[in-house]
Every structure is written in structure tokens, then in C-alpha cells.
Design a protein around this motif. Sequence first.
Motif: not given
Length: 329
Positions: A157-163, A170-181, A183-188
Motif C-alpha cells: 500500500p505504501k507504494l501507491y501512497d508514494r505514487g 513537496t510541501a503538501r506530501r507530509h500532510g497527504f501521508y497523515d491524511l492517508s494514514n 483514512v486507512g485507519f478509519t476504513l479498517r
Amino acid sequence: MIAEVKRAAIWLGMALMIVGAIVLAQPIMLIIGGLVFAVILDGGTRLLGRVLPIGRGWRLAIVTLAGFAFIGWTFFYAGTTLAGQAEELRSVVTAQSERLMGYLRQSGLMPQGDLSQVGSQMLGGVGRLTTALSTAAGAVSSILMVLVIGIFVAIEPKLYDRGVAWMLPTARRHGFYDLSNKVGFTLRRLMFGRIIGMVVEGVGTWLMLLAGGVPMAALLGLLTGLLAFIPNIGAIVSGLLMVAVGFSAGTDAGLWAIATYLVVQTIDGYVIVPYVARRTVDLAPALVLAAQLIFGALFGLLGLLLADPMVASAKIALEEFSKRKSDNA
């Protein structure tokens, strides 16, 4: 001048996104379905890791094979043991529906007309995916696409997150990773609660109907468990089937079917759903139902099935954006 060009570009981009969502409705919903399936596999893999300290790949393989084995057993059991009951269920539901329509016509509550015409009118407002999934070949290919996408995403899954993050500034990527985590936690957690609810409703319905002597208890339990994946609407459909079969066997069986439905739904509504809501995201039932109606009309069956996780993801994203905006203010 530059500001006007930016505004025009934003409006043009929004218009193109809307047109693209309409034209590409089918593949978009299949991709979302694959992502939800990947969340289920990933959640099972993480849960298995708490009791089985082996590599993630092995745990994912065990979860995947166990899931397919259960699905295969379900279809085999339904095809061999419950095939006759399925035909009987169809006949019972048709007969009970005709009796109900006849009573409504005699009471003047419904105009004269053929039951099939009423059903056609009720099913008239379906979306694009209904046509795509109307044939057996379309349904099988769509299911295979969802499964393949889900398995590939669950493997890494992290491969697609990085994609996805690579396409962002670049400044938005850290926030995207936090949001992705998040959302993934909630959906699980949401999907885990959904599966628990399916098991409880299916097994509870089967045992209670069997104890009350209601016909086709196993088939009704299986259908109730499967329909429990669809909040609100699934419970209504399974309840109607249950009551129709119960009253076909007599008043006592019908009343027992109603009691079974109330007990099972009470346990699910007051025990399982609140627990899942506390551990995930609290979604108002009216909001979920409205989303199901809208997505079902726009995207067909897949829209109906995926309305709940899509609304939960959107709520988490909006809450996160609001929190960041407040922090930056």
C-alpha cells in the motif's frame, strides 16, 4: 488579468472533473471498490500479525486464501444445500407481494396495475453501472477487477501512497501521508465492524429463526448476513424477506420472524454500531441513507455498496482540512 485567468482555470478544471467523473463513472467506482477491498485485506493482515509473528506477505496470503475459501464455501453451500430453498423463497416472496398488492388495491391505497409495472418504475432510476453490470459477463469481470486491484494495493500500500504523493507539491506530501494514514485507519475499523455485524446478524438470524420453526432459516440467515454489508437498506430488505417467509408459514411464525428481526437489529444498532462509531467516525444514519440514495442512483449497485466508506473518508478529510486551517489561523 492573471487573477482572472486563475479563476477561469479553476472553474474550467472543476467542469472537466465533473465531466470526467460522469464519463468515467464505472472505472472510478471499480477502483474505489478495489481500494475498499484492499483495506479489508490490510486490516485482516494487521490483525493476524498480533497473534502470528510472520512476514506480512505470508499473513496477507493467509487472509486472502481464507477469504476466498469462505466465499467459495458459501457459494458451494448455497448452490448445493440452499438451491431448492432459494427457488422456494422466490415463490414465497412473489406470492406474499401479490397478496399485499391485492389488499392495497381492495383498500383503495394503490391504483390498479400489474406488479411488474410497479417494480419497473421502482427500478427505473438506476445509474450507468447498472447497465454495465446487468450481464453475467460484466458482473464477473467487474468483480475480478475489484479483486485484482484490491490484492495489488494490499501487497504494497505504501507504494501507491508514494505514487500519489509524488504528484503533489513537496510541501503538501507530509500532510497527504497523515491524511492517508487516518483514512486507512478509519476504513479498517469501519470494515472490521461491518464484518462483525454481518456475522452477528447472519448467525443470530439463522439460530433464532431455526428455534422458532420459520422455514428457510439457513438461507434467510445467509442473506441477512450478506445484506448487512449495506447499512440501512440491507436491514430493510432482509427484514421484509424474513417477515414474508414467516407469515407464509402461519401467524405464529410471522410474529416470531418480526421478533427475530427486532432482536437482531437492536443488538446491531445498540451494541455493534455504537462501538464501531466510537472507534471510527460517527456518521449520522440519515447522512448515510441520503448518500446511498444519491450514489445508488448515480452509480448503481457499486455506488450503493460503497456509499458508507466514501462518506466516512470524505468526513475524515474535511475534518483534517478544518483542523489544519484552524491550526494555521
